[in-house]
Design a protein around this motif. Structure first.
Motif, short mmCIF file in Angstrom:
data_model
loop_
_atom_site.label_atom_id
_atom_site.label_comp_id
_atom_site.label_asym_id
_atom_site.label_seq_id
_atom_site.Cartn_x
_atom_site.Cartn_y
_atom_site.Cartn_z
N LYS A 246 0.84 -1.20 0.00
CA LYS A 246 0.00 0.00 0.00
C LYS A 246 0.87 1.25 0.00
O LYS A 246 0.62 2.21 -0.73
N LYS A 247 1.90 1.25 0.84
CA LYS A 247 2.80 2.39 0.92
C LYS A 247 3.66 2.51 -0.34
O LYS A 247 4.03 3.62 -0.75
N ALA A 248 3.97 1.38 -0.94
CA ALA A 248 4.89 1.37 -2.08
C ALA A 248 4.21 1.76 -3.40
O ALA A 248 4.90 2.13 -4.35
N LEU A 249 2.88 1.68 -3.46
CA LEU A 249 2.16 1.85 -4.73
C LEU A 249 2.47 3.18 -5.43
O LEU A 249 2.75 3.18 -6.64
N PRO A 250 2.42 4.35 -4.76
CA PRO A 250 2.64 5.62 -5.48
C PRO A 250 4.02 5.69 -6.16
O PRO A 250 4.11 6.06 -7.34
N ILE A 251 5.08 5.35 -5.42
CA ILE A 251 6.43 5.42 -6.00
C ILE A 251 6.60 4.36 -7.07
O ILE A 251 7.31 4.57 -8.06
N THR A 252 5.96 3.20 -6.90
CA THR A 252 6.05 2.15 -7.90
C THR A 252 5.47 2.63 -9.23
O THR A 252 6.06 2.45 -10.30
N VAL A 253 4.30 3.24 -9.18
CA VAL A 253 3.66 3.76 -10.39
C VAL A 253 4.55 4.82 -11.03
O VAL A 253 4.75 4.84 -12.26
N LEU A 254 5.10 5.73 -10.21
CA LEU A 254 5.99 6.77 -10.73
C LEU A 254 7.22 6.16 -11.40
O LEU A 254 7.65 6.61 -12.47
N ALA A 255 7.79 5.13 -10.78
CA ALA A 255 8.98 4.48 -11.33
C ALA A 255 8.67 3.79 -12.66
O ALA A 255 9.53 3.73 -13.55
N LEU A 256 7.45 3.28 -12.81
CA LEU A 256 7.08 2.63 -14.07
C LEU A 256 7.03 3.63 -15.22
O LEU A 256 7.31 3.28 -16.37
N PHE A 257 6.69 4.87 -14.91
CA PHE A 257 6.79 5.92 -15.93
C PHE A 257 8.26 6.12 -16.32
O PHE A 257 8.58 6.38 -17.48
N GLY A 258 9.14 5.99 -15.33
CA GLY A 258 10.56 6.07 -15.61
C GLY A 258 11.01 4.94 -16.51
O GLY A 258 11.84 5.14 -17.42
#
Length: 312
Positions: A246-258
């Motif tokens: 749950k905590k990791a989801l926002p940064i994970t999504v951002l990293a996938l854009f990377g």
């Protein structure tokens, strides 16, 4: 670690590498990429001035982003330097991530970490030189040449150095460590070596990343978040995993854009699973630089307790 050799034996090298590539990409959502996606939750705990949390975290984010973008730029303009740095940084990060579990029992845990890291990175290169060379070549965009040949040549010596470092650490800490802990450590090292020997490189590294390194990090990060040891003993494992993702989801999504940006820059199509994997590994290296620095900073401060060894 027991499943990976079975896959290697029954699938063969070609199918094992394809399976490893798919599993590595899927790990973006399960323990792989996300194991460093909670860094800002950890950083929030270190901010003493609660009235300036947003400003402080904004600065942390900019530094984090700058380090990641710089790493990607080095991969683009200096791929050979990036490759060497990636291997050495990953060896240090993987090794210290494992060895930290024994820190309370040994003042020589960094020697332990050095040995583990060299084994994890250079065992697959030693045991599967041709396949590893193909992966390394893909990472550099077919520009590796002599650098890759040098890596392949020194890999057996670095693997031997890793084993020697672990033996020396075991001898020097003989009086400080109980026999059970020694047996657990060397059994694990033996299983890791067997896995890398019988399993193709991408599949073996994926199993290690997801099944050992990221798993341990998630448990360790729960302790960072709570600042006590109670989470490892009282919290259900599934709750730890759920809370983490749950905590990791926002940064994970951002990293996938990377990742999408890396694939675009390197002109990698979505139909080439191995080229996509190489792009993903570059993304992981870009995220590992600030993540490894953060973890080392936290561990070196000794401001968090150790996790009980019984959960290994």
């Amino acid at each position: 670690m027991l499943l990976a050799p079975l896959c290697g034996i029954f699938l063969g090298e070609g199918q094992s590498e394809t399976l490893g590539a798919w599993l590595l990409l899927i790990s973006a959502f399960l323990f792989g990429l996300p194991h460093g996606a909670c860094d800002f939750w950890i950083l929030q705990k270190t901010v003493k001035n609660q009235t300036a949390v947003f400003q402080t975290l904004s600065i942390y984010f900019l530094v984090y982003l700058a380090l990641s973008l710089t790493t990607v730029a080095i991969w683009i303009f200096l791929p050979n330097l990036a490759l060497v740095g990636f291997l050495l940084l990953t060896a240090w990060h993987f090794g210290s991530g494992d060895a930290i579990w024994e820190k309370e029992n040994s003042k020589l845990w960094q020697l332990n970490g050095l040995g583990r890291g060299l084994i994890i990175i250079f065992a697959p290169i030693t045991f599967h030189a041709a396949l590893s060379g193909k992966v390394l070549t893909g990472l550099t965009g077919n520009t590796g040449g002599e650098h890759i040949e040098l890596i392949l040549n020194v890999a057996p010596y670095l693997l031997t150095t890793g084993i020697f470092a672990l033996v020396v650490e075991s001898i020097l800490t003989k009086a400080q460590t109980d026999l059970r802990s020694k047996l657990i450590k060397w059994t694990e090292i033996g299983l890791i070596l067997i896995m890398f020997w019988l399993t193709s490189p991408i599949l073996a590294v994926t199993f290690y990343l997801v099944g050992v390194h990221s798993w341990r990090h998630i448990l360790r990060l729960e302790v960072y978040a709570e600042g006590s040891e109670k989470t490892s003993e009282e919290t259900e494992i599934w709750q730890i995993i759920l809370n983490f993702h749950k905590k990791a989801l926002p940064i994970t999504v951002l990293a996938l854009f990377g990742l999408a940006g890396i694939l675009w820059v390197r002109q990698i199509g979505l139909n080439d699973i191995f080229q996509m994997t190489y792009g993903y590994l570059i993304l992981l290296s870009a995220l590992t630089v600030p993540h490894a620095a953060l973890i080392y900073w936290i561990e070196s401060r000794n401001s968090f307790p150790m996790i009980s060894t019984h959960i290994q």
